[in-house]
Design a protein around this motif. Structure first.
Motif, PDB file in Angstrom:
ATOM      1  N   LEU A 110       0.820  -1.208   0.000  1.00 11.60           N
ATOM      2  CA  LEU A 110       0.000   0.000   0.000  1.00 11.60           C
ATOM      3  C   LEU A 110       0.860   1.267   0.000  1.00 11.60           C
ATOM      4  N   GLN A 111       2.001   1.220   0.670  1.00 12.17           N
ATOM      5  CA  GLN A 111       2.750   2.436   0.937  1.00 12.17           C
ATOM      6  C   GLN A 111       4.238   2.092   0.960  1.00 12.17           C
ATOM      7  N   ASP A 112       5.043   2.806   0.177  1.00 15.57           N
ATOM      8  CA  ASP A 112       6.507   2.660   0.144  1.00 15.57           C
ATOM      9  C   ASP A 112       7.007   1.349  -0.470  1.00 15.57           C
ATOM     10  N   HIS A 113       6.098   0.479  -0.908  1.00 12.45           N
ATOM     11  CA  HIS A 113       6.510  -0.795  -1.505  1.00 12.45           C
ATOM     12  C   HIS A 113       5.732  -1.023  -2.797  1.00 12.45           C
ATOM     13  N   ASP A 114       6.351  -1.776  -3.733  1.00 14.50           N
ATOM     14  CA  ASP A 114       5.638  -2.088  -4.972  1.00 14.50           C
ATOM     15  C   ASP A 114       5.537  -3.582  -5.237  1.00 14.50           C
ATOM     16  N   ASP A 115       6.103  -4.400  -4.341  1.00 15.17           N
ATOM     17  CA  ASP A 115       5.998  -5.848  -4.513  1.00 15.17           C
ATOM     18  C   ASP A 115       6.234  -6.511  -3.169  1.00 15.17           C
ATOM     19  N   LEU A 116       5.619  -7.671  -2.979  1.00 17.87           N
ATOM     20  CA  LEU A 116       5.813  -8.481  -1.778  1.00 17.87           C
ATOM     21  C   LEU A 116       6.121  -9.894  -2.227  1.00 17.87           C
ATOM     22  N   ARG A 117       6.899 -10.586  -1.427  1.00 17.72           N
ATOM     23  CA  ARG A 117       7.218 -11.970  -1.766  1.00 17.72           C
ATOM     24  C   ARG A 117       7.360 -12.783  -0.482  1.00 17.72           C
ATOM     25  N   TRP A 118       6.685 -13.935  -0.453  1.00 17.36           N
ATOM     26  CA  TRP A 118       6.868 -14.879   0.656  1.00 17.36           C
ATOM     27  C   TRP A 118       8.059 -15.758   0.312  1.00 17.36           C
ATOM     28  N   LEU A 119       9.059 -15.781   1.177  1.00 19.48           N
ATOM     29  CA  LEU A 119      10.290 -16.532   0.918  1.00 19.48           C
ATOM     30  C   LEU A 119      10.396 -17.720   1.865  1.00 19.48           C
ATOM     31  N   THR A 120      10.583 -18.903   1.284  1.00 20.06           N
ATOM     32  CA  THR A 120      10.853 -20.079   2.104  1.00 20.06           C
ATOM     33  C   THR A 120      12.311 -19.993   2.557  1.00 20.06           C
ATOM     34  N   PRO A 121      12.674 -20.716   3.633  1.00 13.06           N
ATOM     35  CA  PRO A 121      14.039 -20.595   4.154  1.00 13.06           C
ATOM     36  C   PRO A 121      15.131 -20.802   3.098  1.00 13.06           C
ATOM     37  N   ASP A 122      14.908 -21.693   2.145  1.00 12.33           N
ATOM     38  CA  ASP A 122      15.941 -21.949   1.127  1.00 12.33           C
ATOM     39  C   ASP A 122      15.991 -20.846   0.062  1.00 12.33           C
ATOM     40  N   ARG A 123      15.083 -19.891   0.106  1.00 10.57           N
ATOM     41  CA  ARG A 123      15.059 -18.830  -0.908  1.00 10.57           C
ATOM     42  C   ARG A 123      15.282 -17.441  -0.314  1.00 10.57           C
ATOM     43  N   LEU A 124      15.653 -17.367   0.956  1.00 11.62           N
ATOM     44  CA  LEU A 124      15.803 -16.062   1.619  1.00 11.62           C
ATOM     45  C   LEU A 124      16.761 -15.126   0.894  1.00 11.62           C
ATOM     46  N   TRP A 125      17.751 -15.686   0.225  1.00 10.53           N
ATOM     47  CA  TRP A 125      18.792 -14.840  -0.379  1.00 10.53           C
ATOM     48  C   TRP A 125      18.573 -14.620  -1.866  1.00 10.53           C
ATOM     49  N   GLU A 126      17.361 -14.926  -2.360  1.00 21.61           N
ATOM     50  CA  GLU A 126      17.078 -14.700  -3.783  1.00 21.61           C
ATOM     51  C   GLU A 126      16.698 -13.259  -4.093  1.00 21.61           C
TER      52      GLU A 126
END
Length: 136
Positions: free
Chosen positions: A97-113
């Motif tokens: 809604l504010q200050d962001h343009d995308d969200l992503r749910w990251l599984t532990p093996d993808r935290l650094w993507e």
């Protein structure tokens, strides 16, 4: 000595996944990812600031669970405190809604993507250890 101003960051967890938010502003931070949150207002408890910021930024009803040990310096006089949080039953799904343009749910093996903001990397490392993910 300048008084420190606490910024709360939310490690919003759901089914073992961590929510990352991509900044859209200010320009020098746009395109990098962070833990959503914001400044604690005068007289406000950090937990209350976390709930308020998540409502404002993501349109969700969340509850803080526990503070992640440590604090991380941002540009002076700000310091980052991170809390794990979860969606309350019946909350809407997060949306930028504010200050962001995308969200992503990251599984532990993808935290650094995603390219985390430099100041969030130490906190994400701490979360990775808690989630049993690989360090970076």
């Amino acid at each position: 000595m300048t008084e420190r101003i606490v910024v709360v960051g939310a490690a919003l967890l759901d089914a073992g996944r961590l929510l990352a938010a991509r900044r859209s502003a200010p320009p020098e931070l746009a395109g990098r990812w962070e833990l959503p949150g914001g400044k604690v207002e005068t007289g406000e408890r950090p937990e209350d600031a976390l709930v308020r910021e998540l409502r404002e930024e993501l349109g969700i009803d969340a509850e803080p669970v526990e503070r992640v040990p440590g604090e991380w310096p941002l540009r002076s006089p700000y310091v980052l405190h991170v809390w794990t949080a979860r969606l309350r039953p019946g909350s809407a799904a997060p949306r930028p809604l504010q200050d962001h343009d995308d969200l992503r749910w990251l599984t532990p093996d993808r935290l650094w993507e995603v390219p985390w903001l430099d100041q969030d990397v130490p906190a994400v490392r701490e979360l990775a250890a808690r989630l049993g993910a690989g360090a970076r």
